[in-house]
Design a protein around this motif. Structure first.
Motif, mmCIF file in Angstrom:
data_model
loop_
_atom_site.group_PDB
_atom_site.id
_atom_site.type_symbol
_atom_site.label_atom_id
_atom_site.label_comp_id
_atom_site.label_asym_id
_atom_site.label_seq_id
_atom_site.Cartn_x
_atom_site.Cartn_y
_atom_site.Cartn_z
ATOM 1 N N ILE A 120 -7.645 -5.190 0.837
ATOM 2 C CA ILE A 120 -6.976 -4.573 -0.356
ATOM 3 C C ILE A 120 -6.525 -5.455 -1.441
ATOM 4 O O ILE A 120 -6.020 -6.476 -1.148
ATOM 5 C CB ILE A 120 -5.896 -3.703 0.228
ATOM 6 C CG1 ILE A 120 -6.424 -2.788 1.452
ATOM 7 C CG2 ILE A 120 -5.370 -2.840 -0.943
ATOM 8 C CD1 ILE A 120 -4.925 -1.983 2.029
ATOM 9 N N THR A 176 -7.161 -1.517 9.922
ATOM 10 C CA THR A 176 -7.932 -2.466 9.247
ATOM 11 C C THR A 176 -9.509 -2.134 9.648
ATOM 12 O O THR A 176 -9.851 -2.081 11.064
ATOM 13 C CB THR A 176 -7.725 -3.651 9.616
ATOM 14 O OG1 THR A 176 -8.769 -4.758 8.629
ATOM 15 C CG2 THR A 176 -7.380 -4.154 10.679
ATOM 16 N N VAL A 190 -7.489 3.080 -2.310
ATOM 17 C CA VAL A 190 -7.281 3.161 -0.857
ATOM 18 C C VAL A 190 -6.426 4.154 -0.629
ATOM 19 O O VAL A 190 -6.503 5.309 -0.124
ATOM 20 C CB VAL A 190 -6.577 2.062 -0.325
ATOM 21 C CG1 VAL A 190 -6.111 2.135 1.118
ATOM 22 C CG2 VAL A 190 -7.618 0.881 -0.207
ATOM 23 N N ILE A 237 -12.658 2.504 4.440
ATOM 24 C CA ILE A 237 -12.406 2.428 2.990
ATOM 25 C C ILE A 237 -12.975 1.090 2.693
ATOM 26 O O ILE A 237 -12.456 0.017 2.728
ATOM 27 C CB ILE A 237 -11.175 2.686 2.555
ATOM 28 C CG1 ILE A 237 -10.412 3.827 3.446
ATOM 29 C CG2 ILE A 237 -10.906 2.727 1.152
ATOM 30 C CD1 ILE A 237 -8.989 4.167 3.188
ATOM 31 N N SER A 238 -14.147 1.001 2.071
ATOM 32 C CA SER A 238 -14.948 -0.353 2.080
ATOM 33 C C SER A 238 -15.900 -0.219 0.766
ATOM 34 O O SER A 238 -15.934 0.692 0.246
ATOM 35 C CB SER A 238 -15.598 -0.674 3.073
ATOM 36 O OG SER A 238 -16.560 0.298 3.588
ATOM 37 N N PRO A 295 -9.362 0.567 5.790
ATOM 38 C CA PRO A 295 -9.735 -0.362 4.517
ATOM 39 C C PRO A 295 -9.820 -1.795 4.969
ATOM 40 O O PRO A 295 -9.592 -2.363 5.853
ATOM 41 C CB PRO A 295 -8.458 -0.315 3.744
ATOM 42 C CG PRO A 295 -7.081 -0.227 4.805
ATOM 43 C CD PRO A 295 -7.756 0.780 5.993
ATOM 44 N N LEU A 348 0.895 -1.367 -0.270
ATOM 45 C CA LEU A 348 -0.078 -0.139 -0.071
ATOM 46 C C LEU A 348 0.782 1.197 0.143
ATOM 47 O O LEU A 348 0.547 2.185 -0.905
ATOM 48 C CB LEU A 348 -0.932 0.030 1.186
ATOM 49 C CG LEU A 348 -1.799 1.240 1.354
ATOM 50 C CD1 LEU A 348 -2.797 1.397 0.339
ATOM 51 C CD2 LEU A 348 -2.830 1.072 2.633
ATOM 52 N N VAL A 363 -2.887 3.829 9.283
ATOM 53 C CA VAL A 363 -3.598 2.936 8.549
ATOM 54 C C VAL A 363 -3.932 1.730 9.444
ATOM 55 O O VAL A 363 -2.944 1.202 9.921
ATOM 56 C CB VAL A 363 -2.877 2.642 7.379
ATOM 57 C CG1 VAL A 363 -3.538 1.651 6.526
ATOM 58 C CG2 VAL A 363 -2.446 3.667 6.369
#
Length: 489
Positions: free
Chosen positions: A265, A162, A314, A336-337, A262, A24, A160
């Motif tokens: 990913i 999850t 993302v 972020i989904s 996120p 990422l 960041v």
């Protein structure tokens, strides 16, 4: 909220990025350099003993990657000088105070110049040693935040995480911050310091008993799972990521803090080109196993949501977040989904996988095409356990009886198969929660951010709306070919 001028907002900014050799972070670095070459400097923290080793890792694991081919073509012969001017490898390690940066001149340079800190570094292994997960995902977050607080020009800190820090909850899962000590089970209090002390005590006990390194490793892995489930999380990874969120939330003071969560990913949708990926994501193990003919079956509710989001979306969302919240006090959480905006079910993975590999069969070690059949899918866990009983446990039990009759003649074979069976059962236990996941991740905050960019031309540059994705086309033409090209080997 209205958000424009995202490209211009990056002009003359100095950005410190952890986890810079990971999937990422590389996408984030490439996008910033491509859309805003006038960014002042990207400082990439690289786990290395000295500047020379850090520079070598930066060159080999970041700059030379195919991901940077567009930039390479744009700058031509000036590419290397451009990268040398804009990207600086910083030797260090987030598990240490001051990020393990021993060069005091470098530390002071960063404290004096850095405007943004992007903390991406993490261990994402579900079954990792508990002590390692605590070091990287919890103490690493603590040390990065404490380092950021010393940066006199800091405008924003992006952490960041999850989306799966929410555990195994059902229904709509909100973009809600954790409070320090919050557990997912009952009224329990999660004391992070006590967890760190527990790990040290357990290691001392193991070492005082002359435990082998292998046994210690296994004990630490099992301790992580045990503690995660004790507090309501399914595995060590999401448990320690939740603790990391608590840590940065507690320490931030008045600093603007953005926590990006996120989901799974996947490979890039569009930029810098479709299908780039590095390493196997959670669902990619299924794709690779099916391609190689080593996956005997699959267990999942194929009608449940498989919440995935392409890596470039993302990275774009991360850029929008730091621009939107620079110099704005508060803690901001973003999922972020895709499970609310454009849900996709596990059934599409099955259908696209079968279509793709029927048309593009892989070559086995024997040089022949691997002819695949439709993968048996168990939609109920009970039926899957019956299959495992007949396919694995029963033959194993027969081998045990043969060993009794023939004085342990096949004991080595039995022990080998028994270990494999137990490990298979453990992995199933670890991943099953995600194959039958009943939650969907609300992205109201991210939708507000999308709406804020909609009126501006930059909306096309920093796209992060999964509603635009045709999932069938994406998996069949982009993601599966990308996994085979970049991650299968």
């Amino acid at each position: 909220m209205e958000l424009g001028g995202m490209v211009d907002a990056l002009i003359d900014k100095s950005i410190l990025i952890t986890g810079s050799t990971g999937f990422l972070a590389k996408i984030f670095v490439e996008k910033v350099l491509r859309v805003q070459p006038k960014v002042k400097r990207l400082y990439l923290l690289v786990r290395a003993s000295d500047a020379k080793s850090a520079q070598e890792r930066l060159q080999n694991e970041v700059i030379e990657k195919e991901l940077f081919d567009i930039l390479r073509k744009e700058h031509g012969k000036e590419f290397n000088s451009f990268m040398a001017e804009k990207v600086c490898a910083v030797p260090g390690d987030i598990i240490h105070h001051n990020l393990g940066i021993e060069d005091i001149n470098m530390r002071e340079l960063l404290w004096k110049n850095v405007n943004m800190v992007i903390h991406v570094a993490a261990t994402t292994n579900f079954y990792v040693r508990y002590d390692i997960a605590l070091d990287i995902n919890v103490l690493g977050a603590k040390h990065t935040m404490n380092f950021a607080k010393k940066c006199s020009k800091l405008e924003v800190f992006l952490h960041v995480s999850t989306a799966y820090v929410t555990g195994e909850k059902e229904g709509v899962l909100l973009e809600k911050a954790f409070s320090m000590g919050e557990a997912l089970k009952g009224n329990m209090y999660l004391d992070i310091e006590s967890e760190l002390e527990l790990v040290e005590r357990r290691k001392k006990e193991l070492r005082s008993g002359n435990t082998t390194m292998g046994a210690e490793k296994m004990a630490m892995k099992e301790l992580g799972i045990e503690r995660a489930r004790h507090y309501g999380w399914p595995n060590t990874y999401v448990f320690t990521k939740a603790m990391g969120e608590m840590m940065v939330g507690k320490l931030r003071g008045n600093m603007p803090l953005v926590i990006a969560r996120p989901t799974i990913i996947t490979s890039t949708w569009k930029e810098p080109f479709p299908g780039w990926i590095e390493g196997n994501r959670t669902i990619d193990n299924i794709i690779v196993g099916y391609a190689k003919g080593t996956l005997p079956c699959f267990v999942a509710d194929i009608n449940s949501r498989m919440d995935v989001i392409p890596g470039d979306m993302v990275a774009n969302a991360m850029i929008a977040m730091v621009v939107a919240h620079s110099n704005k006090q508060g803690e901001f959480i973003y999922h972020i989904s895709s499970s609310v905006r454009n849900p996709v079910n596990y059934s599409i993975l099955e259908q696209c996988g079968y279509r793709y590999f029927s048309k593009n069969p892989q070559i086995g070690k024997n040089g022949k095409e691997i002819r695949l059949r439709k993968l048996p899918i168990f939609k109920k866990l009970a039926f899957f356990r019956i299959f495992l009983f007949l396919r694995y446990w029963l033959p194993l039990e027969m081998l045990r009886l043969v060993n009794i009759i023939f004085c342990c003649m096949f004991l080595k074979k039995y022990n080998e198969l028994s270990r494999k069976y137990k490990f298979l059962m453990f992995l199933i236990d670890l991943y099953i929660p995600y194959c039958f996941f009943k939650g969907c991740f609300d992205d109201f905050n991210l939708e507000r951010l999308r709406m804020a960019t909609k009126k501006h031309a930059e909306n096309q540059i920093f796209y992060f709306d999964p509603e635009k994705i045709d999932w069938d086309e994406y998996f069949y033409s982009i993601h599966i070919p990308g996994v085979i090209k970049y991650a299968c080997n």
